[in-house]
Motif scaffolding. Structure first.
Motif, short mmCIF file in Angstrom:
data_model
loop_
_atom_site.label_atom_id
_atom_site.label_comp_id
_atom_site.label_asym_id
_atom_site.label_seq_id
_atom_site.Cartn_x
_atom_site.Cartn_y
_atom_site.Cartn_z
N LEU A 16 0.83 -1.22 0.00
CA LEU A 16 0.00 0.00 0.00
C LEU A 16 0.86 1.27 0.00
CD1 LEU A 16 -2.69 -1.15 2.60
CD2 LEU A 16 -3.02 -0.88 0.13
N LEU A 17 1.97 1.24 0.75
CA LEU A 17 2.87 2.40 0.79
C LEU A 17 3.48 2.64 -0.59
CD1 LEU A 17 4.74 1.63 4.15
CD2 LEU A 17 3.23 3.57 3.78
N GLN A 18 3.85 1.55 -1.28
CA GLN A 18 4.46 1.69 -2.60
C GLN A 18 3.45 2.18 -3.63
OE1 GLN A 18 4.63 0.34 -5.89
NE2 GLN A 18 6.48 1.55 -6.27
N LYS A 19 2.25 1.60 -3.58
CA LYS A 19 1.22 1.98 -4.56
C LYS A 19 0.84 3.46 -4.47
CE LYS A 19 -0.07 -1.56 -7.15
NZ LYS A 19 1.26 -1.73 -7.77
N ALA B 2 -9.91 -7.34 -14.69
CA ALA B 2 -9.86 -5.95 -14.23
C ALA B 2 -9.08 -5.84 -12.93
CB ALA B 2 -11.28 -5.41 -14.06
N LEU B 3 -9.22 -6.85 -12.09
CA LEU B 3 -8.55 -6.85 -10.78
C LEU B 3 -7.03 -6.91 -10.96
CD1 LEU B 3 -9.62 -6.78 -7.87
CD2 LEU B 3 -9.19 -9.24 -7.76
N LYS B 4 -6.60 -7.73 -11.92
CA LYS B 4 -5.16 -7.88 -12.18
C LYS B 4 -4.58 -6.55 -12.67
CE LYS B 4 -1.79 -10.86 -14.37
NZ LYS B 4 -1.43 -11.05 -15.76
N GLU B 5 -5.34 -5.92 -13.56
CA GLU B 5 -4.92 -4.62 -14.09
C GLU B 5 -4.80 -3.60 -12.95
OE1 GLU B 5 -5.32 -0.62 -15.51
OE2 GLU B 5 -7.00 -1.62 -14.56
N PHE B 6 -5.74 -3.69 -12.01
CA PHE B 6 -5.74 -2.77 -10.87
C PHE B 6 -4.50 -2.97 -10.00
CE2 PHE B 6 -7.23 -1.77 -6.48
CZ PHE B 6 -7.39 -0.40 -6.67
N PHE B 7 -4.14 -4.22 -9.75
CA PHE B 7 -2.97 -4.50 -8.91
C PHE B 7 -1.65 -4.17 -9.62
CE2 PHE B 7 -5.95 -6.75 -6.22
CZ PHE B 7 -5.45 -6.48 -4.96
N ASN B 8 -1.67 -4.21 -10.95
CA ASN B 8 -0.46 -3.88 -11.71
C ASN B 8 -0.31 -2.38 -11.93
OD1 ASN B 8 0.44 -6.47 -11.99
ND2 ASN B 8 -0.63 -6.83 -13.94
N ARG B 9 -1.35 -1.63 -11.61
CA ARG B 9 -1.34 -0.19 -11.85
C ARG B 9 -0.19 0.46 -11.07
NH1 ARG B 9 -7.12 2.52 -11.10
NH2 ARG B 9 -7.65 0.95 -12.64
N SER B 88 5.15 -4.87 -5.19
CA SER B 88 4.32 -3.86 -5.83
C SER B 88 5.06 -3.14 -6.97
CB SER B 88 3.87 -2.83 -4.78
OG SER B 88 3.25 -1.74 -5.40
N SER B 89 6.31 -2.75 -6.71
CA SER B 89 7.06 -1.99 -7.73
C SER B 89 7.47 -2.89 -8.91
CB SER B 89 8.29 -1.32 -7.12
OG SER B 89 9.17 -2.27 -6.58
N ARG B 90 7.67 -4.17 -8.63
CA ARG B 90 7.98 -5.12 -9.71
C ARG B 90 6.75 -5.34 -10.60
NH1 ARG B 90 12.94 -6.02 -11.59
NH2 ARG B 90 14.35 -6.96 -10.08
N MET B 91 5.58 -5.45 -9.96
CA MET B 91 4.34 -5.69 -10.70
C MET B 91 4.00 -4.55 -11.65
SD MET B 91 1.99 -7.45 -7.75
CE MET B 91 0.45 -7.41 -8.62
N SER B 92 4.29 -3.31 -11.21
CA SER B 92 3.92 -2.16 -12.03
C SER B 92 5.07 -1.69 -12.90
CB SER B 92 3.46 -1.02 -11.12
OG SER B 92 4.52 -0.64 -10.27
N GLY B 93 6.24 -2.29 -12.74
CA GLY B 93 7.41 -1.84 -13.50
C GLY B 93 7.97 -0.53 -12.97
N ASP B 94 7.66 -0.24 -11.70
CA ASP B 94 8.04 1.03 -11.08
C ASP B 94 9.39 0.93 -10.35
OD1 ASP B 94 7.41 3.62 -10.62
OD2 ASP B 94 6.21 3.23 -8.82
#
Lengths: 174, 175
Positions: A16-19, B2-9, B88-94
């Motif tokens: 959540l912190l990262q998002k 849609a949920l997967k897209e949301f988590f990858n956002r 989280s950052s890996r999933m979004s490419g961040d």
């Protein structure tokens, strides 16, 4: 079992912190120089939701509170010292660890400094115990207890104040 | 999907993520009785490291008796934050390896050594202050203020006042 619960809690918290980007130096300093209030939006939302849920569960007798004791001088002076360091490092203890998780390596040096700061505090503690930590000590007190009013009144006022601040942040576009 | 897209956002609204963090705290307290916090874990880990060199000194220190150098719930939780941010950052490419944050670079140029040194010194001051105050923005800020603890509200005022004064001095050139 408790350790597994801790790991899961931490993973969700870190996610959540990262998002919400609050792990970033730019977001933390951005708030302190009044250019980007993202971290306060995150914090006020977390506090508002948790406050309502915690007080409801406490009223139902489901949970016990864990109130940190009030030592006015130590709380305020320690808070100010924290603030000075916070502006320099640009991460708080929880977010520094998360920042390393998203590759921000400057946070790693911040963590090393924090470990040194913890060790230095352990050395200073015996001196503070009889001085700073004993001055203006009121024990585990909450604001509703101090004011002698129903806790839901204080909850409502706090949520309203944080809500107005967030509306103001949005109105400024920051 | 849609949920997967949301988590990858790449980015979620801070109101949504913050609100969910509030639910997480409440659930944690309900299930395990544990409140979120982070700075105590730095004391425990510092004690574990110091014990490698000076076991006698750590064993006799009054603060390490209070906050024993052991791996408990919060230490694991703090490590979990690293894992969660990595996922989280890996999933979004961040995810990015960087040495200098953009805002710092804008003000002080690409100066990784200076940045590391200031982060180290700042971290040291910050944690010393957190322990004197009795907590950090997680323990005092989120957990403490949501219980309306007087100590936490006072500490929070200190965090912000101290931080704003120094940050505005550091970035004074921006006005």
């Amino acid at each position: 079992m408790l350790l597994v619960a801790g790991l899961i809690t931490g993973i969700i918290f870190g996610f959540l912190l990262q998002k919400s980007k609050v792990l970033r130096y730019d977001k933390q300093l951005g708030a302190l120089i009044f250019e980007d209030f993202t971290i306060f939006k995150f914090m006020f939302s977390a506090i508002s939701v948790a406050m309502v849920l915690l007080y409801a569960m406490h009223d139902l007798g489901w949970i016990h509170f864990h109130i940190k004791p009030t030592h006015l001088v130590a709380n305020l002076l320690g808070g100010l010292i924290f603030g000075v360091g916070w502006a320099l490092v640009g991460y708080c203890p929880g977010t520094s660890v998360g920042a390393v998780g998203e590759g921000r390596m400057d946070a790693f040096f911040g963590i090393l400094g924090m470990l040194l700061g913890a060790a230095l505090y352990a050395e200073a503690y015996p001196v503070f115990k009889g001085t700073l930590l004993s001055w203006f000590s009121f024990g585990k007190v909450t604001v509703p207890q101090l004011l002698g009013v129903n806790h839901w009144i204080v909850v409502a006022v706090m949520v309203a104040i944080m809500g107005v601040l967030c509306l103001w942040f949005e109105a400024m576009g920051k | 999907m849609a949920l997967k897209e949301f988590f990858n956002r790449e980015e979620w609204s801070p109101y949504l993520a913050g609100g969910l963090a509030g639910v997480l705290l409440a659930l944690s307290v309900l299930v395990t009785g544990k409140f979120l916090g982070a700075s105590t874990s730095f004391v425990r880990v510092a004690g574990m490291l110091e014990r490698l060199f000076w076991p006698q000194k750590v064993a006799q220190n009054a603060y390490f008796m209070k906050k024993a150098p052991v791996v408990e719930w919060q230490v694991v939780m703090v490590l979990g934050i690293l894992v969660g941010a990595l996922v989280s950052s890996r999933m979004s490419g961040d995810f990015r390896f960087t040495l200098v944050p953009p805002l710092w670079e804008e003000r002080f140029g690409f100066t990784p050594l200076r940045r590391a040194l200031v982060a180290f010194v700042g971290g040291c001051i910050l944690l010393f202050g957190a322990r004197l105050a009795g907590g950090c923005p997680s323990g005092h800020g989120i957990s403490g203020v949501s219980q309306l603890a007087l100590s936490s509200i006072v500490a929070m005022v200190g965090f912000v006042v101290g931080g704003v004064l120094v940050a505005r001095a550091l970035y004074a050139g921006r006005w």
